[in-house]
Scaffold this motif. Structure first.
Motif, mmCIF file in Angstrom:
data_model
loop_
_atom_site.group_PDB
_atom_site.id
_atom_site.type_symbol
_atom_site.label_atom_id
_atom_site.label_comp_id
_atom_site.label_asym_id
_atom_site.label_seq_id
_atom_site.Cartn_x
_atom_site.Cartn_y
_atom_site.Cartn_z
ATOM 1 N N LEU A 195 0.820 -1.219 0.000
ATOM 2 C CA LEU A 195 0.000 0.000 0.000
ATOM 3 C C LEU A 195 0.851 1.266 0.000
ATOM 4 O O LEU A 195 0.479 2.264 -0.631
ATOM 5 C CB LEU A 195 -0.876 0.044 1.266
ATOM 6 C CG LEU A 195 -2.116 -0.828 1.305
ATOM 7 C CD1 LEU A 195 -2.729 -0.773 2.699
ATOM 8 C CD2 LEU A 195 -3.133 -0.342 0.276
ATOM 9 N N GLY A 196 1.973 1.220 0.697
ATOM 10 C CA GLY A 196 2.746 2.454 0.905
ATOM 11 C C GLY A 196 1.999 3.362 1.879
ATOM 12 O O GLY A 196 0.850 3.103 2.243
ATOM 13 N N MET A 197 2.679 4.446 2.267
ATOM 14 C CA MET A 197 2.088 5.323 3.287
ATOM 15 C C MET A 197 0.801 5.984 2.785
ATOM 16 O O MET A 197 -0.191 6.073 3.517
ATOM 17 C CB MET A 197 3.115 6.396 3.675
ATOM 18 C CG MET A 197 2.798 7.079 4.967
ATOM 19 S SD MET A 197 2.769 5.896 6.328
ATOM 20 C CE MET A 197 1.813 6.786 7.508
ATOM 21 N N ASP A 198 0.809 6.436 1.518
ATOM 22 C CA ASP A 198 -0.392 7.116 0.994
ATOM 23 C C ASP A 198 -1.575 6.160 0.984
ATOM 24 O O ASP A 198 -2.688 6.507 1.380
ATOM 25 C CB ASP A 198 -0.148 7.644 -0.422
ATOM 26 C CG ASP A 198 0.755 8.862 -0.384
ATOM 27 O OD1 ASP A 198 0.953 9.404 0.726
ATOM 28 O OD2 ASP A 198 1.264 9.247 -1.456
ATOM 29 N N ARG A 239 -5.070 6.326 3.049
ATOM 30 C CA ARG A 239 -6.390 6.276 2.369
ATOM 31 C C ARG A 239 -7.251 5.184 2.988
ATOM 32 O O ARG A 239 -8.433 5.368 3.244
ATOM 33 C CB ARG A 239 -6.209 6.017 0.870
ATOM 34 C CG ARG A 239 -6.116 7.298 0.053
ATOM 35 C CD ARG A 239 -6.483 7.076 -1.414
ATOM 36 N NE ARG A 239 -5.721 6.017 -2.064
ATOM 37 C CZ ARG A 239 -4.480 6.185 -2.519
ATOM 38 N NH1 ARG A 239 -3.882 7.339 -2.406
ATOM 39 N NH2 ARG A 239 -3.853 5.192 -3.099
ATOM 40 N N ALA A 240 -6.617 4.038 3.240
ATOM 41 C CA ALA A 240 -7.369 2.923 3.834
ATOM 42 C C ALA A 240 -7.857 3.270 5.247
ATOM 43 O O ALA A 240 -8.912 2.802 5.688
ATOM 44 C CB ALA A 240 -6.496 1.667 3.872
ATOM 45 N N LEU A 241 -7.078 4.109 5.923
ATOM 46 C CA LEU A 241 -7.441 4.446 7.309
ATOM 47 C C LEU A 241 -8.486 5.559 7.403
ATOM 48 O O LEU A 241 -9.118 5.726 8.449
ATOM 49 C CB LEU A 241 -6.192 4.873 8.091
ATOM 50 C CG LEU A 241 -5.247 3.745 8.518
ATOM 51 C CD1 LEU A 241 -3.988 4.317 9.146
ATOM 52 C CD2 LEU A 241 -5.928 2.797 9.509
ATOM 53 N N PHE A 293 14.775 6.279 2.459
ATOM 54 C CA PHE A 293 14.666 7.694 2.838
ATOM 55 C C PHE A 293 13.225 8.157 2.696
ATOM 56 O O PHE A 293 12.533 7.794 1.739
ATOM 57 C CB PHE A 293 15.578 8.555 1.949
ATOM 58 C CG PHE A 293 15.605 9.995 2.398
ATOM 59 C CD1 PHE A 293 16.359 10.373 3.500
ATOM 60 C CD2 PHE A 293 14.856 10.952 1.734
ATOM 61 C CE1 PHE A 293 16.368 11.688 3.932
ATOM 62 C CE2 PHE A 293 14.860 12.281 2.162
ATOM 63 C CZ PHE A 293 15.617 12.649 3.265
ATOM 64 N N GLY A 294 12.793 8.962 3.664
ATOM 65 C CA GLY A 294 11.507 9.645 3.509
ATOM 66 C C GLY A 294 10.303 8.782 3.795
ATOM 67 O O GLY A 294 9.238 9.007 3.242
ATOM 68 N N LYS A 295 10.479 7.792 4.659
ATOM 69 C CA LYS A 295 9.342 6.949 5.019
ATOM 70 C C LYS A 295 8.877 7.239 6.422
ATOM 71 O O LYS A 295 9.699 7.588 7.285
ATOM 72 C CB LYS A 295 9.749 5.479 4.942
ATOM 73 C CG LYS A 295 9.946 5.013 3.532
ATOM 74 C CD LYS A 295 9.392 3.633 3.356
ATOM 75 C CE LYS A 295 9.125 3.380 1.888
ATOM 76 N NZ LYS A 295 8.942 2.016 1.569
ATOM 77 N N TYR A 296 7.608 7.032 6.651
ATOM 78 C CA TYR A 296 7.089 7.186 8.005
ATOM 79 C C TYR A 296 7.843 6.232 8.930
ATOM 80 O O TYR A 296 8.078 5.077 8.582
ATOM 81 C CB TYR A 296 5.581 6.879 8.043
ATOM 82 C CG TYR A 296 5.062 7.063 9.434
ATOM 83 C CD1 TYR A 296 4.673 8.317 9.882
ATOM 84 C CD2 TYR A 296 5.051 6.002 10.335
ATOM 85 C CE1 TYR A 296 4.267 8.507 11.190
ATOM 86 C CE2 TYR A 296 4.646 6.187 11.641
ATOM 87 C CZ TYR A 296 4.258 7.430 12.057
ATOM 88 O OH TYR A 296 3.878 7.619 13.354
ATOM 89 N N GLY A 297 8.222 6.720 10.106
ATOM 90 C CA GLY A 297 8.912 5.854 11.076
ATOM 91 C C GLY A 297 10.411 5.856 10.919
ATOM 92 O O GLY A 297 11.116 5.171 11.654
ATOM 93 N N GLY A 298 10.945 6.637 9.933
ATOM 94 C CA GLY A 298 12.393 6.735 9.795
ATOM 95 C C GLY A 298 12.966 7.624 10.893
ATOM 96 O O GLY A 298 12.251 8.415 11.510
ATOM 97 N N HIS A 299 14.267 7.462 11.143
ATOM 98 C CA HIS A 299 14.921 8.252 12.189
ATOM 99 C C HIS A 299 16.010 9.090 11.522
ATOM 100 O O HIS A 299 17.075 8.568 11.163
ATOM 101 C CB HIS A 299 15.505 7.330 13.268
ATOM 102 C CG HIS A 299 14.479 6.393 13.835
ATOM 103 N ND1 HIS A 299 13.404 6.823 14.575
ATOM 104 C CD2 HIS A 299 14.332 5.052 13.723
ATOM 105 C CE1 HIS A 299 12.656 5.796 14.925
ATOM 106 N NE2 HIS A 299 13.194 4.703 14.408
#
Ligand SMILES: Cc1cc2nc3c(=O)[nH]c(=O)nc-3n(C[C@H](O)[C@H](O)[C@H](O)COP(=O)(O)OP(=O)(O)OC[C@H]3O[C@@H](n4cnc5c(N)ncnc54)[C@H](O)[C@@H]3O)c2cc1C
Length: 433
Positions: free
Chosen positions: A36-39, A43-45, A219-225
């Motif tokens: 799904l990826g973050m987008d 959308r699902a949420l 890079f650039g994903k939710y949950g990255g540090h």
């Protein structure tokens, strides 16, 4: 005398509703999140978020005037236990870290203008944020050693420094940056917080640091540090969040309740692992009987149940103390649950993984991911050792050396004193012999 472990029946109904929603609508998304990826996930949420809003459970950590529910820590804790069962559940309820903690900081210390510009869109889910404090060169467990500097220059502050592990830094619209404003001040009054828009010139997001939880560099994903350099970053004077020098004070206000939420979410994870452990114990046969009939596995189940129950009661007690006596009064209780809760999480997940053998080690089950996630719990928001030391220091304040350094319970000394005190009685007893 009141000593009550029951949950208000109306709120229990809410908890039951949340548990079903999370299990039915959110757990299934875990299996396809990479596709799904973050987008796609958001959308699902969206329809789930709508149900949460209708039920009046959105952003429950904030006061009603800011669009939240104004729940105390006990209710929030019980809620986080449910949400902790899935990494995606907090999104559905508007309280995903670090946005939830950052919104609390803005609610606590923000000016009306800062709240309008940053807090309201954050609550609406239109912005992402990060909290940027830890530095690779200095010990995060002793943040008085921070070296990032903010220097006043006319109507602006100029920030220079190097941070890492700023969770969500690479997708954030703004960062709350902790920087030293007065190096000569007392240790806990040196630093201040600043709101720094992520697109300010000089903010260099270098990478998302691969971790045990997310070993592939992405890079650039939710949950990255994120690792970030702040090079001559200029922000206006009104980017200062709260008073100058109040950085640590504000951080504590955020971190104390945050630890309750962490511990309750860990219990949600531990419970899921525990259910897998127990299920496995019912059907896997070795040496002529099910695992659940081998004493070691029985011990794992019983010890896990006892430890989870202990961690749960300790955490709810810390939450109750915070609700009834204030954040500062619960300092010892919060340190207790931070290291104890992290250990319970690690131990329960480890036993569940062990009971599944190769299957537990494989990615066919979520246990190996839980195991990697669990390990960080022992040092973020303060390592075990620091919380243990804090607990011990607070406890030791209630003790003093005994007179002449003879232990208070020293039996010969006590016997001597007792003989003096009960001399008459002892004479009578001896005379009767
Ligand atoms: C998943 C995750 C998310 C994070 N998110 C953020 C974030 O959003 N923003 C942010 O600013 N930071 C974040 N951090 C960083 C985190 O807060 C720090 O890692 C933590 O404060 C510890 O600091 P350090 O890593 O520099 O370890 P150090 O301070 O170098 O400590 C290393 C070890 O030394 C030992 N130690 C330290 N002090 C003592 C003591 N007094 N007695 C005995 N032993 C001691 C402990 O074993 C400790 O683990 C995150 C970290 C993780 C893992």
């Amino acid at each position: 005398m009141s000593w009550d472990f029951s949950t208000d029946p109306d709120f229990q109904q809410d908890l039951d509703w949340m548990a079903e929603l999370v299990r039915e609508e959110i757990w299934p998304l875990e299996a396809v999140w990479h596709e799904l990826g973050m987008d796609g996930l958001l959308r699902a949420l969206a329809p789930v978020q709508e149900q949460v809003r209708e039920r009046g459970l959105w952003a429950a950590h904030l006061p009603p005037e800011l669009g939240g529910q104004g729940f105390g820590q006990v209710k929030l804790g019980l809620m986080h236990e449910v949400l902790g069962t899935s990494p995606y559940a907090p999104f559905a309820f508007g309280n995903q870290a670090p946005d939830s903690g950052n919104s609390e900081i803005l609610a606590l210390a923000g000016t009306p203008e800062q709240k309008a510009r940053w807090l309201e869109p954050l609550l609406a889910g239109d912005l992402h944020s990060a909290f940027s404090m830890t530095e690779p060169e200095n010990a995060g467990s002793d943040p008085t050693t921070l070296s990032t500097r903010a220097v006043r220059d006319g109507d602006e502050w100029v920030i220079n420094g190097h941070k890492w592990f700023s969770s969500n830094g690479s997708i954030a619209d703004f960062l709350i940056v902790m920087a030293v404003t007065d190096p000569e001040a007392r240790a806990h009054q040196r630093a201040s917080m600043f709101i720094v828009p992520a697109d300010t010139p000089g903010v260099h997001i270098l990478r998302d640091v691969p971790t045990m939880e997310h070993p592939q560099e992405e890079f650039g994903k939710y949950g990255g540090h994120a690792e970030i350099r702040y090079d001559d970053v200029r922000v206006p004077a009104d980017a200062l969040l709260g008073a100058e020098g109040a950085g640590f004070l504000i951080a504590q206000q955020r971190l104390y309740p945050g630890r309750i939420h962490h511990c309750m979410r860990w219990l949600g994870v531990a419970r899921r692992a525990f259910d897998m452990l127990c299920e496995r114990a019912t059907y896997r046969v070795t040496h002529g009987k099910e695992l659940g009939r081998h004493q070691t596995v029985q011990n794992w189940i019983a010890d896990s149940a006892a430890e989870m129950q202990a961690a749960r009661l300790m955490t709810l007690h810390a939450a109750w103390k915070m609700d009834t006596e204030g954040v500062a009064a619960a300092r010892k209780e919060i340190s207790l649950i931070k290291f104890f809760g992290a250990k319970v999480l690690c131990d329960v997940v480890d036993r569940a993984l062990q009971a599944h053998g190769s299957l537990g080690y494989s990615t066919d089950l979520p246990l190996e991911a839980m195991y990697r996630y669990a390990r960080g719990a022992r040092f973020y928001d303060g390592p075990d050792e620091v919380h243990r030391a804090s607990v011990a220091r607070q406890i030791l304040r209630g003790y003093e050396p005994p007179p002449d350094r003879v232990p208070s319970e020293h039996v010969p000394t006590r016997r001597e004193k007792a003989r003096e005190r009960f001399a008459d009685l002892l004479v009578t007893v001896t005379a009767n012999d």
